[in-house]
Motif scaffolding. Structure first.
Motif, mmCIF file in Angstrom:
data_model
loop_
_atom_site.group_PDB
_atom_site.id
_atom_site.type_symbol
_atom_site.label_atom_id
_atom_site.label_comp_id
_atom_site.label_asym_id
_atom_site.label_seq_id
_atom_site.Cartn_x
_atom_site.Cartn_y
_atom_site.Cartn_z
ATOM 1 N N PRO A 238 -14.799 -12.625 -5.728
ATOM 2 C CA PRO A 238 -13.773 -11.994 -4.902
ATOM 3 C C PRO A 238 -12.448 -11.910 -5.654
ATOM 4 C CG PRO A 238 -14.254 -14.235 -4.141
ATOM 5 C CD PRO A 238 -15.212 -13.927 -5.243
ATOM 6 N N PRO A 239 -11.869 -10.709 -5.751
ATOM 7 C CA PRO A 239 -10.630 -10.556 -6.495
ATOM 8 C C PRO A 239 -9.494 -11.331 -5.833
ATOM 9 C CG PRO A 239 -11.262 -8.482 -5.450
ATOM 10 C CD PRO A 239 -12.306 -9.480 -5.112
ATOM 11 N N LYS A 240 -8.700 -11.970 -6.661
ATOM 12 C CA LYS A 240 -7.563 -12.704 -6.118
ATOM 13 C C LYS A 240 -6.490 -11.719 -5.691
ATOM 14 C CE LYS A 240 -8.163 -17.028 -8.535
ATOM 15 N NZ LYS A 240 -9.051 -16.572 -9.632
ATOM 16 N N ASN A 241 -5.659 -12.152 -4.766
ATOM 17 C CA ASN A 241 -4.619 -11.285 -4.267
ATOM 18 C C ASN A 241 -3.437 -11.279 -5.218
ATOM 19 O OD1 ASN A 241 -3.919 -9.490 -2.385
ATOM 20 N ND2 ASN A 241 -3.194 -10.969 -0.876
ATOM 21 N N LEU A 242 -3.389 -10.316 -6.115
ATOM 22 C CA LEU A 242 -2.313 -10.253 -7.091
ATOM 23 C C LEU A 242 -1.352 -9.124 -6.738
ATOM 24 C CD1 LEU A 242 -4.414 -10.745 -10.341
ATOM 25 C CD2 LEU A 242 -3.335 -12.476 -8.935
ATOM 26 N N THR A 243 -0.177 -9.185 -7.338
ATOM 27 C CA THR A 243 0.851 -8.191 -7.000
ATOM 28 C C THR A 243 0.889 -7.023 -7.970
ATOM 29 O OG1 THR A 243 2.571 -9.180 -8.354
ATOM 30 C CG2 THR A 243 2.294 -10.085 -6.148
ATOM 31 N N ASN A 244 0.208 -7.178 -9.123
ATOM 32 C CA ASN A 244 0.271 -6.113 -10.114
ATOM 33 C C ASN A 244 -0.520 -4.898 -9.681
ATOM 34 O OD1 ASN A 244 1.925 -7.011 -12.256
ATOM 35 N ND2 ASN A 244 0.334 -8.466 -12.870
ATOM 36 N N LEU A 245 0.143 -3.734 -9.733
ATOM 37 C CA LEU A 245 -0.538 -2.480 -9.446
ATOM 38 C C LEU A 245 -0.623 -1.689 -10.739
ATOM 39 C CD1 LEU A 245 1.181 -1.298 -6.141
ATOM 40 C CD2 LEU A 245 -1.058 -2.391 -6.426
ATOM 41 N N GLY A 246 -1.748 -1.018 -10.924
ATOM 42 C CA GLY A 246 -1.879 -0.252 -12.156
ATOM 43 C C GLY A 246 -2.763 0.958 -11.976
ATOM 44 N N VAL B 217 5.108 -7.122 -3.040
ATOM 45 C CA VAL B 217 4.340 -7.455 -1.837
ATOM 46 C C VAL B 217 4.187 -8.952 -1.579
ATOM 47 C CG1 VAL B 217 3.039 -5.300 -1.870
ATOM 48 C CG2 VAL B 217 2.172 -7.286 -3.121
ATOM 49 N N ASP B 218 4.672 -9.793 -2.486
ATOM 50 C CA ASP B 218 4.491 -11.230 -2.286
ATOM 51 C C ASP B 218 5.847 -11.931 -2.249
ATOM 52 O OD1 ASP B 218 2.055 -13.549 -3.080
ATOM 53 O OD2 ASP B 218 4.181 -14.102 -3.076
ATOM 54 N N ARG C 32 8.493 -1.192 -4.902
ATOM 55 C CA ARG C 32 7.536 -1.045 -3.797
ATOM 56 C C ARG C 32 6.296 -0.344 -4.348
ATOM 57 N NH1 ARG C 32 12.018 1.599 -1.472
ATOM 58 N NH2 ARG C 32 10.797 3.517 -1.615
ATOM 59 N N PRO C 33 5.133 -0.581 -3.714
ATOM 60 C CA PRO C 33 3.917 0.087 -4.193
ATOM 61 C C PRO C 33 4.062 1.613 -4.263
ATOM 62 C CG PRO C 33 3.338 -1.667 -2.678
ATOM 63 C CD PRO C 33 4.838 -1.590 -2.679
ATOM 64 N N ASP C 34 4.750 2.220 -3.289
ATOM 65 C CA ASP C 34 4.870 3.688 -3.322
ATOM 66 C C ASP C 34 5.744 4.144 -4.496
ATOM 67 O OD1 ASP C 34 7.031 2.521 -1.520
ATOM 68 O OD2 ASP C 34 7.783 4.569 -1.790
ATOM 69 N N GLN C 35 6.715 3.293 -4.897
ATOM 70 C CA GLN C 35 7.539 3.654 -6.054
ATOM 71 C C GLN C 35 6.703 3.620 -7.331
ATOM 72 O OE1 GLN C 35 10.650 0.722 -5.258
ATOM 73 N NE2 GLN C 35 12.139 2.361 -4.899
ATOM 74 N N ILE C 36 5.813 2.643 -7.432
ATOM 75 C CA ILE C 36 4.947 2.566 -8.619
ATOM 76 C C ILE C 36 3.993 3.765 -8.646
ATOM 77 C CG2 ILE C 36 3.113 1.221 -9.745
ATOM 78 C CD1 ILE C 36 4.554 -1.313 -8.787
ATOM 79 N N ALA C 37 3.437 4.107 -7.464
ATOM 80 C CA ALA C 37 2.511 5.252 -7.406
ATOM 81 C C ALA C 37 3.204 6.535 -7.850
ATOM 82 C CB ALA C 37 1.957 5.395 -5.991
ATOM 83 N N ARG C 38 4.519 6.640 -7.545
ATOM 84 C CA ARG C 38 5.263 7.874 -7.882
ATOM 85 C C ARG C 38 5.389 8.089 -9.392
ATOM 86 N NH1 ARG C 38 10.613 7.229 -4.650
ATOM 87 N NH2 ARG C 38 11.556 8.337 -6.393
ATOM 88 N N TYR C 39 5.261 6.996 -10.185
ATOM 89 C CA TYR C 39 5.361 7.156 -11.641
ATOM 90 C C TYR C 39 4.335 8.167 -12.153
ATOM 91 C CZ TYR C 39 8.019 2.723 -11.564
ATOM 92 O OH TYR C 39 8.928 1.745 -11.323
ATOM 93 N N PHE C 40 3.223 8.294 -11.420
ATOM 94 C CA PHE C 40 2.129 9.158 -11.884
ATOM 95 C C PHE C 40 2.225 10.584 -11.337
ATOM 96 C CE2 PHE C 40 0.466 4.797 -12.025
ATOM 97 C CZ PHE C 40 -0.072 4.746 -13.304
#
Lengths: 296, 270
Positions: free
Chosen positions: B256-264, B200-201, B223-231
């Motif tokens: 305020p949370p910083k805008n990071l790219t890591n999804l978990g 995303v960045d 892509r975020p949706d690809q990471i979500a699919r792992y679950f």
């Protein structure tokens, strides 16, 4: 970081040698902090009511630290509360004589900085080609090793040196002990130092020590990689403070070298990294020791 | 006891992921080539130092959650990396001293460090597996000898999946197939925990593009949706798959949370 070469250590009186190591680390850190805060030596000197040369000598670890001076400098350098606490504790240690002071001449001037650094270390990585590392020696083995140095004629200091070596080992039994990660060449284990009963006791002691979770012993086998043949003994000391660099310690028969240049640290860290990847994993160590024990 | 000593060589001419992370995290075990790659990366994506720290905090919160709230006592940590502060076994064993952690990596330097430094207290245990996630069957075969898969196990994949496969070539089928194998092996009541960078960045994407050309083991963000699919097929624990600093944060909610790219996220196998 400026650590003394032999030349410098001669200028240190014996009484000073105990806290020397801590002083050098603290001094080096103060210099970094001063530079980061873009404070000149002159301004720093003014803050502690001293001279520029006093600042230089403090930063080289050649003077004792007054807690008030350290505190004033840390204010001037705008140091965080966490680091402030660490450095003030170090300043306290920098003025305390080392526990080995009563051992007198049994501790050569070039060795006492190592004793101080070893106590402060979080991880001790060492490689030995001739003898079992000092921290893992039994009294009998230490006595036999020291007798070799004394031409088989133990001098009056020998017993004191044995005591000192065993006293040093107490750091392994502290509540939060450092991690000891040793690579020992197979030759060390097979060479008989002293009589067979001494060798057997030493091997049994290694088996016992290797069980401790903060001690890891790897054997570099004769059949293993070539790395082990290429380098002499080396010890790397790592300190818990992120700002403090590793210290590389190379001991020779009558002196020792403390390497501090980044390129030297890198070289020896890579030597150790190659050794630990080429030596047998620590899980194999007990079986090897038992095998050699049977063969003696 | 594994006595096979593979012929290993530490390559100091090419950056290595575990060593670059060590640099970003303020460690002392990197080589000049890693620092250079890490600095080059940070020029294009200065947020990487925050990402590195945030990922360690995420791992700590996840492991604590698994040990404390989910009652997990067996952990399979794939992609160990060089030792850092608060390693998986330390966090788990602080909550439950009898926790058993198996660390998996395929980098000889990482494994040597893990064996020497990631060691357990007396009540629990740590063990080490030299295996490659590209062959999950072989990895699981060894892991089954060390953990009891008839009881709950947590599988951790922290920042490692982007080292596998190439989503541009196969729409991420390689990783999805590895995930299917791992999820099938997971016993009922077991957990899967993952974080990885998403695409995303633009700054991060540029930095990675350059990094992947350096000869290093490539890291390809999804892509975020690809990471979500792992679950897929598991029950996601609240708050689902989110930027990692938002996953059950335990510090100041007003920060305020910083805008990071890591999804978990963390998910449970029903």
């Amino acid at each position: 970081m400026d650590l003394p070469e032999t030349r410098d250590s001669q200028t240190l009186s014996y009484e000073q040698a105990g806290p020397t190591a801590v002083r050098m680390l603290l001094g080096a850190r103060l210099r970094k902090l001063r530079e980061a805060a873009e404070v000149s030596r002159e301004d720093a000197a003014q803050a502690i009511r001293g001279s520029e040369s006093k600042i230089s000598r403090l930063e080289l670890g050649r003077l004792g630290f007054k807690p008030r001076d350290v505190s004033d400098l840390l204010d001037l350098y705008r140091v965080s509360e966490d680091e402030r606490a660490t450095l003030l504790t170090m300043a306290g240690h920098a003025n305390t004589p080392g526990w080995w002071q009563p051992y007198g001449d049994a501790v050569p001037a070039w060795f006492s900085p190592y004793l101080g650094l070893e106590q402060a270390a979080e991880t001790i990585r060492t490689y030995e080609v001739q003898f079992v590392p000092g921290l893992l020696q039994t009294p009998g083995y230490a006595r036999a090793v020291l007798a070799i140095g004394a031409d088989d004629n133990p001098g009056p200091d020998t017993e004191q040196q044995v005591d000192l070596r065993i006293r040093r080992q107490q750091l392994l039994y502290r509540p939060s002990p450092p991690r000891l990660w040793a690579v020992i060449d197979e030759a060390v284990l097979r060479r008989l130092i002293g009589d067979p009963s001494v060798a057997r006791a030493q091997l049994a002691h290694l088996i016992e020590m290797a069980q401790l979770s903060h001690i890891s012993i790897q054997v570099a086998p004769f059949s293993g990689g070539s790395r082990a043949a290429a380098d002499g003994p080396v010890t790397l000391l790592r300190f818990p403070e992120a700002e403090l660099p590793d210290v590389i310690y190379l001991e020779q028969h009558t002196t020792a070298v403390y390497l501090s240049k980044p390129a030297e640290r890198l070289y020896y860290r890579n030597v150790l990294n190659r050794l630990v990847t080429e030596a047998l994993p620590s899980a194999d160590t007990e079986a090897i020791l038992r095998q050699i024990l049977r063969e003696i | 006891m594994d006595s096979d000593v593979p012929s290993v060589k530490i390559d100091t001419t090419v950056p290595v992921s575990a060593r670059i992370w060590n640099y970003w995290l303020g460690g002392k075990d990197y080589y000049p080539v890693d620092k250079e790659a890490g600095d080059q990366f940070a020029q294009l994506y200065p947020g990487i130092f925050d990402e590195a720290r945030a990922s360690r905090y995420f791992i700590a919160r996840v492991v604590r959650y698994l040990a404390e709230e989910a009652g997990i006592r067996q952990f399979l940590d794939i992609g160990t990396g060089l030792p850092s502060h608060d390693n998986t076994h330390e966090i788990a064993q602080r909550v439950a001293p009898d926790s058993k952690i198996v660390y998996v990596d395929n980098d000889p330097l990482v494994l040597a460090h893990a064996r020497a430094l990631l060691t357990s207290n007396a009540a629990g245990s740590t063990d080490y597996v030299d295996a490659d996630l590209n062959d999950p069957q072989a990895l699981l075969r060894i892991a089954r000898g060390k953990l009891d898969f008839s009881r709950p196990v947590a599988i951790l994949l922290m920042g490692i999946l982007a080292h596998i496969g190439n989503p541009e070539v196969d729409d991420d089928r390689a990783v999805q197939s590895i995930m299917a194998t791992l999820k099938a092996a997971l016993p009922s009541g077991g957990y899967l925990a993952i974080y990885d960078s998403s695409d995303v960045d633009p700054g991060l994407n540029d930095a990675l593009h350059k990094y992947n050309e350096s000869g290093a083991d490539p890291y390809r963000v999804r892509r975020p949706d690809q990471i979500a699919r792992y679950f897929d097929g598991l029950e996601l624990v609240e708050p689902g798959v989110v930027p990692i600093q938002q996953w059950r944060p335990d510090h100041d909610p007003f920060d305020p949370p910083k805008n990071l790219t890591n999804l978990g996220g963390v998910a449970r196998k029903p």
